[in-house]
Scaffold this active site. Structure first.
Site, PDB file in Angstrom:
ATOM      1  N   TRP A 155       0.799  -1.225   0.000  1.00  0.00           N
ATOM      2  CA  TRP A 155       0.000   0.000   0.000  1.00  0.00           C
ATOM      3  C   TRP A 155       0.831   1.274   0.000  1.00  0.00           C
ATOM      4  CZ3 TRP A 155       2.048   2.057   4.255  1.00  0.00           C
ATOM      5  CH2 TRP A 155       2.459   1.202   5.274  1.00  0.00           C
ATOM      6  N   ASN A 156       2.135   1.197   0.066  1.00  0.00           N
ATOM      7  CA  ASN A 156       2.891   2.450   0.260  1.00  0.00           C
ATOM      8  C   ASN A 156       3.066   3.250  -1.030  1.00  0.00           C
ATOM      9  OD1 ASN A 156       4.619   0.380  -0.575  1.00  0.00           O
ATOM     10  ND2 ASN A 156       6.406   1.335   0.361  1.00  0.00           N
ATOM     11  N   PRO A 180      -4.060  -5.783  -5.600  1.00  0.00           N
ATOM     12  CA  PRO A 180      -3.492  -4.673  -4.828  1.00  0.00           C
ATOM     13  C   PRO A 180      -3.755  -4.847  -3.333  1.00  0.00           C
ATOM     14  CG  PRO A 180      -5.571  -3.999  -5.830  1.00  0.00           C
ATOM     15  CD  PRO A 180      -5.324  -5.420  -6.272  1.00  0.00           C
ATOM     16  N   ALA A 181      -3.064  -4.046  -2.531  1.00  0.00           N
ATOM     17  CA  ALA A 181      -3.254  -4.093  -1.080  1.00  0.00           C
ATOM     18  C   ALA A 181      -4.683  -3.705  -0.714  1.00  0.00           C
ATOM     19  CB  ALA A 181      -2.257  -3.159  -0.411  1.00  0.00           C
ATOM     20  N   SER A 233       6.114  -7.384   2.529  1.00  0.00           N
ATOM     21  CA  SER A 233       6.987  -7.646   3.669  1.00  0.00           C
ATOM     22  C   SER A 233       7.797  -8.933   3.461  1.00  0.00           C
ATOM     23  CB  SER A 233       6.135  -7.772   4.936  1.00  0.00           C
ATOM     24  OG  SER A 233       5.223  -8.833   4.769  1.00  0.00           O
ATOM     25  N   GLU A 253      10.175  -8.568  -3.975  1.00  0.00           N
ATOM     26  CA  GLU A 253      10.767  -7.291  -3.554  1.00  0.00           C
ATOM     27  C   GLU A 253      10.276  -7.051  -2.131  1.00  0.00           C
ATOM     28  OE1 GLU A 253      12.850  -5.489  -5.300  1.00  0.00           O
ATOM     29  OE2 GLU A 253      12.642  -6.461  -7.252  1.00  0.00           O
ATOM     30  N   LEU A 254      11.178  -7.208  -1.174  1.00  0.00           N
ATOM     31  CA  LEU A 254      10.725  -7.311   0.224  1.00  0.00           C
ATOM     32  C   LEU A 254      11.196  -6.131   1.084  1.00  0.00           C
ATOM     33  CD1 LEU A 254      11.335 -11.152   0.510  1.00  0.00           C
ATOM     34  CD2 LEU A 254       9.286  -9.940  -0.273  1.00  0.00           C
ATOM     35  N   CYS A 287      10.196   1.158   1.413  1.00  0.00           N
ATOM     36  CA  CYS A 287      11.106   0.030   1.644  1.00  0.00           C
ATOM     37  C   CYS A 287      12.555   0.494   1.653  1.00  0.00           C
ATOM     38  CB  CYS A 287      10.899  -1.028   0.585  1.00  0.00           C
ATOM     39  SG  CYS A 287      10.948  -0.323  -1.065  1.00  0.00           S
ATOM     40  N   GLU A 389      12.660  -3.501  10.376  1.00  0.00           N
ATOM     41  CA  GLU A 389      12.059  -2.465   9.548  1.00  0.00           C
ATOM     42  C   GLU A 389      10.962  -1.754  10.336  1.00  0.00           C
ATOM     43  OE1 GLU A 389       9.453  -3.711   6.243  1.00  0.00           O
ATOM     44  OE2 GLU A 389      10.644  -2.372   4.996  1.00  0.00           O
TER      45      GLU A 389
HETATM   46  P1  NAD Z   1       2.381  -7.225   3.172  1.00  0.00           P
HETATM   47  O1  NAD Z   1       3.456  -8.198   2.943  1.00  0.00           O
HETATM   48  O2  NAD Z   1       1.580  -7.323   4.402  1.00  0.00           O
HETATM   49  O3  NAD Z   1       1.324  -7.253   1.977  1.00  0.00           O
HETATM   50  C1  NAD Z   1       1.719  -7.097   0.637  1.00  0.00           C
HETATM   51  C2  NAD Z   1       0.660  -7.702  -0.265  1.00  0.00           C
HETATM   52  O4  NAD Z   1       0.632  -9.113  -0.033  1.00  0.00           O
HETATM   53  C3  NAD Z   1      -0.757  -7.205  -0.022  1.00  0.00           C
HETATM   54  O5  NAD Z   1      -1.436  -7.066  -1.236  1.00  0.00           O
HETATM   55  C4  NAD Z   1      -1.363  -8.320   0.793  1.00  0.00           C
HETATM   56  O6  NAD Z   1      -2.766  -8.378   0.666  1.00  0.00           O
HETATM   57  C5  NAD Z   1      -0.699  -9.532   0.175  1.00  0.00           C
HETATM   58  N1  NAD Z   1      -0.670 -10.746   0.995  1.00  0.00           N
HETATM   59  C6  NAD Z   1      -0.726 -10.861   2.342  1.00  0.00           C
HETATM   60  N2  NAD Z   1      -0.696 -12.151   2.705  1.00  0.00           N
HETATM   61  C7  NAD Z   1      -0.596 -12.877   1.571  1.00  0.00           C
HETATM   62  C8  NAD Z   1      -0.516 -14.275   1.280  1.00  0.00           C
HETATM   63  N3  NAD Z   1      -0.546 -15.192   2.248  1.00  0.00           N
HETATM   64  N4  NAD Z   1      -0.410 -14.662   0.002  1.00  0.00           N
HETATM   65  C9  NAD Z   1      -0.367 -13.763  -0.992  1.00  0.00           C
HETATM   66  N5  NAD Z   1      -0.474 -12.425  -0.784  1.00  0.00           N
HETATM   67  C10 NAD Z   1      -0.576 -11.999   0.476  1.00  0.00           C
HETATM   68  O7  NAD Z   1       3.082  -5.794   3.030  1.00  0.00           O
HETATM   69  P2  NAD Z   1       2.440  -4.372   3.241  1.00  0.00           P
HETATM   70  O8  NAD Z   1       2.230  -4.137   4.701  1.00  0.00           O
HETATM   71  O9  NAD Z   1       1.288  -4.187   2.317  1.00  0.00           O
HETATM   72  O10 NAD Z   1       3.627  -3.436   2.693  1.00  0.00           O
HETATM   73  C11 NAD Z   1       4.712  -3.063   3.435  1.00  0.00           C
HETATM   74  C12 NAD Z   1       5.912  -3.948   3.131  1.00  0.00           C
HETATM   75  O11 NAD Z   1       6.224  -3.909   1.744  1.00  0.00           O
HETATM   76  C13 NAD Z   1       7.167  -3.482   3.830  1.00  0.00           C
HETATM   77  O12 NAD Z   1       7.815  -4.580   4.409  1.00  0.00           O
HETATM   78  C14 NAD Z   1       7.998  -2.893   2.714  1.00  0.00           C
HETATM   79  O13 NAD Z   1       9.386  -2.885   2.942  1.00  0.00           O
HETATM   80  C15 NAD Z   1       7.627  -3.754   1.580  1.00  0.00           C
HETATM   81  N6  NAD Z   1       7.957  -3.073   0.324  1.00  0.00           N
HETATM   82  C16 NAD Z   1       9.033  -3.506  -0.403  1.00  0.00           C
HETATM   83  C17 NAD Z   1       9.395  -2.838  -1.572  1.00  0.00           C
HETATM   84  C18 NAD Z   1      10.569  -3.267  -2.400  1.00  0.00           C
HETATM   85  O14 NAD Z   1      10.690  -2.827  -3.542  1.00  0.00           O
HETATM   86  N7  NAD Z   1      11.453  -4.114  -1.912  1.00  0.00           N
HETATM   87  C19 NAD Z   1       8.645  -1.736  -1.998  1.00  0.00           C
HETATM   88  C20 NAD Z   1       7.572  -1.326  -1.221  1.00  0.00           C
HETATM   89  C21 NAD Z   1       7.223  -2.019  -0.068  1.00  0.00           C
END
Ligand code: NAD
Length: 489
Positions: A155-156, A180-181, A233, A253-254, A287, A389
């Site tokens: 969502w960021n 999407p988120a 994440s 991409e985590l 991130c 993080e």
């Molecule tokens: P999140 O991992 O909670 O969710 C990301 C997405 O995954 C969402 O759409 C969510 O609905 C989905 N999801 C959740 N559980 C799932 C599952 N079991 N199977 C498949 N999909 C699932 O992350 P968040 O809170 O939305 O975003 C923040 C995180 O994203 C931070 O850790 C940040 O560092 C990371 N991030 C990384 C980058 C990068 O380029 N490395 C860029 C932006 C954000």
């Protein structure tokens, strides 16, 4: 060109080129600066997931055979439509994510830029002719699109993180299903509206909303999805890798915990400016945000003083009412709670608070998830802010005595996404850029990612790349065609 309206996309899924009313339950979407509901998304059902996969599979057969030039033109058209509706799309993003409107506009325009970049790259995907060990043979290495991509995004950055996967898929000849988120679904649906206006064939792009653990997981497990392109994440990324029931291409991409090193040769004012931008922009929900800063001891207090003043000077506001505010609200309760937790942990373990530390005061901040940009000094590596993080407007600072110590502490986390250095001495610059175990190292600037260079993490920050030629190649399989033609044999 009609503007996308929230009321038109609320509760909708985008399957087979059509916006359809979702048949599952509803999940509220909240404006995080105001605490008000702005719409609802549909929780996609298992049947709807199957329908989207079926439509994407049928579209893949057509789209993968379309000449690259046609795909390039479609991407350029999409970029133009998005740029032309920037204000409206940015309003949708700010309403669901909380970032100031001007910043949201910037993100939408970067999405448009990504469309044009991948449009240009689409026509430059070359194969190779490889030398053979015998005459009469020719080996061609051809690149073929992977197939149906499941894109799961956080969502960021609701537009860019969808956009990189979408544009690379379209350029390569893949079809895509975007999940999407839950917090920021409407930007993705608004993008789908532009896809439809750009004349991209039905089924090439699909958007499914709902919970990650159900809808995202269904894409991970679906035998009709050939690749998962995930940003999110580290915990969910690892879960996806472990729970994938069949061999499937993955790019992950985590998360990160990104360090900055300021050496004694640094331009301190430039370092303060860079630290302020990259620690707090988007309320630290990036991130590649700077989480921790190591500063050479002789300039430590001078840097801290300038950094605290710069953080205090940042303006905070409701992103729709104050488009030019430096910071908006955080996207939800969870990252705010984590920020407070990391701050408390640092203070209990002896850190010194030098800026922020609480929510801004005033009636306009009462209903939203606001927090002041916060700096803690004299941090030790055992504090959460220095190793986990935070994903919020909190940064830890600590002094160092040698470059080796700075590099070793900077590398001392499970993450390897981005790192930053401010230094003017060439030896210091070379030593640090070689030693930092990160996918991205930005020196004397804090913009670690540009569209034309690969962007990816190491260690628990992920596998695979976005941006650049490398990002596009993630959407191809290589095929070796070894042909006997007999000439010269
Ligand atoms: P999140 O991992 O909670 O969710 C990301 C997405 O995954 C969402 O759409 C969510 O609905 C989905 N999801 C959740 N559980 C799932 C599952 N079991 N199977 C498949 N999909 C699932 O992350 P968040 O809170 O939305 O975003 C923040 C995180 O994203 C931070 O850790 C940040 O560092 C990371 N991030 C990384 C980058 C990068 O380029 N490395 C860029 C932006 C954000």
């Amino acid at each position: 060109m009609p503007a996308v309206k929230l009321s038109q996309i609320s509760g909708k899924l985008f399957i087979g080129g059509q916006f359809v009313e979702g048949r599952g339950g509803r999940i509220d979407v909240i404006n995080p600066a105001r605490g008000e509901m702005i719409g609802q998304i549909a929780a996609t059902t298992a049947e709807e997931v199957d329908a989207a996969v079926e439509s994407a599979r049928a579209a893949f057969r057509v789209w993968s055979r379309v000449p690259a030039k046609v795909r390039a033109n479609a991407l350029h058209a999409l970029g133009e439509l998005i740029a032309a509706d920037v204000l409206n799309m940015a309003q949708i993003m700010t309403s669901e994510q909380g970032k100031p409107l001007n910043e949201a506009k910037g993100e939408i325009l970067k999405l448009a830029e990504a469309c044009h970049f991948y449009g240009e790259e689409a026509v430059r995907v070359f194969g190779e002719i490889v030398p053979n060990d015998q005459n009469g043979y020719q080996s061609q290495v051809v690149r073929e699109p992977i197939g149906v991509v499941g894109a799961i995004t956080p969502w960021n950055y609701p537009a860019e993180l969808v956009g990189w996967k979408l544009c690379a898929s379209l350029a390569a000849g893949c079809s895509i299903i975007i999940k999407p988120a839950e917090l920021t679904p409407f930007t993705a649906l608004a993008i789908a509206e532009k896809v439809s206006e750009a004349g991209i064939p039905a089924g090439v792009v699909n958007v499914l909303t709902g919970k990650g653990s159900i809808v995202g997981q269904a894409l991970v497990e679906h035998s009709g999805v050939d690749k998962i392109a995930f940003t999110g994440s580290s915990a969910v990324g690892l879960h996806i890798q472990r729970s994938c029931p069949s061999v499937k291409r993955l790019s992950l991409e985590l998360g990160g915990n990104c360090p900055m090193i300021v050496t004694k040769s640094a331009d301190i004012d430039a370092a303060v400016k860079g630290a302020t931008r990259r620690s707090f922009r988007n309320m630290g929900q990036i991130c590649i945000a700077i989480n921790r800063i190591y500063v050479a001891r002789p300039i430590y207090e001078t840097f801290l003083d300038g950094f605290a003043k710069a953080a205090d000077a940042l303006t905070i506001g409701d992103g729709l009412d104050n488009p030019a505010a430096d910071l908006g609200s955080m996207a939800s309760r969870d990252p705010l709670a984590k920020t407070r937790d990391h701050l408390d942990d640092a203070l209990v373990k002896g850190a010194r608070l030098v800026a922020g530390g609480n929510a801004p005061q005033g009636p306009e901040f009462e209903k939203g998830f606001f927090f002041r940009p916060t700096i803690v000094a004299d941090c030790t590596q055992d504090m959460k802010v220095m190793s986990e993080e935070t994903f919020g407007p909190l940064v830890g600072v600590a002094p160092f005595d040698s470059l080796e110590e700075a590099a070793s502490r900077a590398n001392d986390t499970p993450y390897g996404l981005a790192s930053y250095v401010y230094a003017r001495d060439l030896e210091e610059i070379y030593q640090l850029s070689a030693e930092l175990d990160y996918g991205n190292v930005a020196i004397n600037n804090v913009d670690a990612g540009i569209m034309n260079a690969p962007y990816g993490g190491r260690k628990q920050s992920g596998i695979g790349y976005e941006h650049g030629r490398e990002g596009l190649l993630e959407y191809f399989n290589f095929k070796h065609v070894r042909l006997f033609h007999g000439v010269g044999a």
